[in-house]
Design an enzyme around this catalytic site. Structure first.
Site, PDB file in Angstrom:
ATOM      1  N   ASP A   1       0.840  -1.190   0.000  1.00  0.00           N
ATOM      2  CA  ASP A   1       0.000   0.000   0.000  1.00  0.00           C
ATOM      3  C   ASP A   1       0.876   1.241   0.000  1.00  0.00           C
ATOM      4  OD1 ASP A   1      -0.201   1.121   3.222  1.00  0.00           O
ATOM      5  OD2 ASP A   1       0.567  -0.894   2.867  1.00  0.00           O
ATOM      6  N   SER A   2       0.418   2.277  -0.697  1.00  0.00           N
ATOM      7  CA  SER A   2       1.096   3.566  -0.729  1.00  0.00           C
ATOM      8  C   SER A   2       2.537   3.394  -1.233  1.00  0.00           C
ATOM      9  CB  SER A   2       1.046   4.212   0.653  1.00  0.00           C
ATOM     10  OG  SER A   2       1.533   5.533   0.622  1.00  0.00           O
ATOM     11  N   ALA A   3       3.521   3.684  -0.368  1.00  0.00           N
ATOM     12  CA  ALA A   3       4.908   3.491  -0.761  1.00  0.00           C
ATOM     13  C   ALA A   3       5.186   2.026  -1.096  1.00  0.00           C
ATOM     14  CB  ALA A   3       5.843   3.958   0.346  1.00  0.00           C
TER      15      ALA A   3
END
Length: 538
Positions: free
Chosen positions: A365-367
């Protein structure tokens, strides 16, 4: 207009129009309520007027975003979200963002574009953030910051305008080290232990430390040929790669001596639950490799344990989560190198992970979503076997301040505004300092303690002078204000120093009534400074 489906608004222009529509509906609803209840004795004039003013301010800021969206639609070719030739639109976008009054989106209007059920959660996070930011540089320990934040959070819950102004100040002024500290609250022993007790219980939860040793892997196109996988070495040199193995059931190889030799202790149990002999299942045909989020600067697999345990139970597969090195101490490409090495190591040592080596999937998720994509690109470049699937949740893929519809929505994002995102990306790119600038920590308690010591010293010296004046007949006829007219240094404090201290304290109190005055240093020099914790942009 470029959304996934007319009935499923995504990050296109329709989403921005929907946000504006939500703001207008709130204004209409508030106006109707004021019209119907303005003559009631229980009608709160200031409260309702403040709510109407807040939404009108938000609408004014949204008008500027609509102008940028209209310009993007006009200048861009039909069907394209990004420009071939933007003609300086990104510069206009950044300039508009810097001039916006963003505090109105984090006060009474916080989360107005979302369902009402999520707004209390967003308000709680915002209150905790601004309270933590107020006490961030005043306390030495994390417990002190948490305790002080708890006691100061009440005023931000009562005063939404103050919360919005402080939220804007924090997101604009505090560096990436603050966000690293705030997001790592979930890494503290108390919260992590609480989350571990309330989450799904797994048979094995083992932290691994893999030594940085080069090895060979067969190529995907030609198994007779191989490529050498070198250990990560960027920025901080070679070091062990940290991982966490989370299978719901104990499987073949997960209790082997080879894997136990790689286990690292975390101060608690790392083996079987309840110390009981668990049934060993055959190796799983699938493996999930996980890269956690945290803006490339914060968190580890420990913060993501609760849902990883649930995934392992629901999917029935072992999960290997990689604790890659974080920026700004280890910027790009260190995290990518470690994720790539961990994936290749898992392919080569699948028998230790309770996996047959058949299917492998990446998730993040995200990074972590960004690392899923970039790791796959690196695998393709090396010719190594690609993953069978990628689950990238809200990945960071557009890493510039490029004008796009989704970028317009980040200007009012309640969790990750554009300024915070830019700080994290700058740290990952290596443009942020690796160490936090050390500033003097100020607190009211320390100031009172030092001022009390100075006052007692003055009283003691004054009493001594008074007694001497009674015993010395030559000094008895002196002026009653002997202590005030004492020669320089008679009180043990040079007059210039004493005057500077009092002057700096009074000026700081006048210039910033909500800030603690500066604490004088231990040396004889007391710098005169004005401290201000309020944003001047509002």
């Amino acid at each position: 207009h470029f959304d996934f489906d007319p009935h499923i608004p995504a990050n296109g222009y329709r989403s921005l129009v929907k946000v504006v529509r939500c703001c207008l509906l709130h204004i209409i609803q508030k106006g109707r309520y004021i019209t119907a209840n303005r003559r009631s004795i229980f009608f709160r004039v200031a409260h309702n007027a403040g709510g109407m003013e807040a939404y009108c301010n938000a609408l004014c800021q949204l008008r500027a975003l609509l102008y940028l969206a209209q310009r993007m639609l006009h200048d861009n070719s039909y069907g394209n979200l990004f420009f071939q030739d933007e003609s300086g639109l990104s510069e206009s976008f950044v300039r508009e963002y810097s001039s916006m009054h963003k505090g109105c989106f984090y006060g009474r209007c916080l989360g107005f574009q979302f369902t009402p059920a999520i707004r209390p959660c967003l308000q709680t996070i915002a209150i905790g953030l601004v309270a933590f930011g107020e006490n961030y540089r005043r306390q030495q320990s994390g417990i002190g910051v948490a305790a002080s934040s708890f006691f100061t959070s009440g005023k931000y819950a009562i005063d939404p305008e103050l919360r919005g102004a402080e939220f804007e100040r924090i997101t604009q002024n505090l560096d990436v080290h603050f966000w690293k500290t705030f997001w790592n609250i979930t890494e503290t022993e108390v919260l992590s232990s609480l989350a571990s007790m309330t989450s799904t219980q797994v048979k094995v939860n083992r932290a691994l430390s893999v030594p940085p040793v080069p090895f060979d892997l067969p190529l995907a196109a030609n198994h007779r040929a191989s490529v050498t996988i070198a250990p990560p070495s960027a920025h901080i040199g070679t070091a062990p790669i940290q991982m966490r193995l989370i299978p719901y059931d104990l499987r073949e190889g997960q209790d082997s001596e080879a894997l136990l030799s790689l286990s690292r202790s975390e101060g608690g149990a790392i083996s079987l639950s309840l110390g009981l002999k668990a049934k060993r299942l055959p190796s799983s045909p699938c493996l999930l490799i996980h890269f956690h989020g945290g803006g490339f600067v914060a968190q580890t697999s420990k913060s993501h344990e609760p849902y990883l345990k649930s995934w392992s139970q629901d999917l029935g597969v072992p999960i290997l989560s990689v604790d890659y090195s974080l920026a700004p101490e280890a910027p790009f490409p260190r995290a990518l190198e470690e994720c790539f090495y961990a994936y290749c190591w898992a392919l080569r040592n699948h028998h230790l992970l309770g996996w047959t080596g058949e299917k492998v999937c990446l998730a993040g998720d995200s990074a972590g979503g960004n690392l899923c994509v970039t790791t796959s690109m690196r695998l393709a470049a090396f010719g190594v076997r690609m993953p069978d699937g990628i689950v990238a949740a809200y990945p960071a893929t557009l890493l510039t301040a490029y004008a796009s519809p989704s970028r317009l929505l980040t200007l009012m994002d309640p969790l990750l505004p554009l300024s915070v995102l830019s700080k994290c990306l700058s740290a990952y790119a290596g443009n942020e300092p690796q160490t936090e600038t050390q500033v003097e920590k100020v607190s009211t308690l320390s100031l009172v303690r030092r001022d009390t010591a100075l006052l007692l010293r003055d009283f003691r010296q004054g009493a001594s002078n008074w007694i001497h004046s009674l015993l010395d007949p030559n000094r008895a006829s002196a002026s009653p204000s002997t202590a005030a007219e004492a020669p320089p240094g008679a009180t043990g404090i040079p007059p210039a120093v004493s005057d500077t201290v009092r002057k700096s304290i009074s000026e700081a109190s006048i210039s910033s009534p909500h800030a603690d005055p500066p604490v004088p240093s231990e040396t004889s020099e007391f710098p005169t400074r004005k401290l201000s914790v309020k944003s001047q942009t509002c």
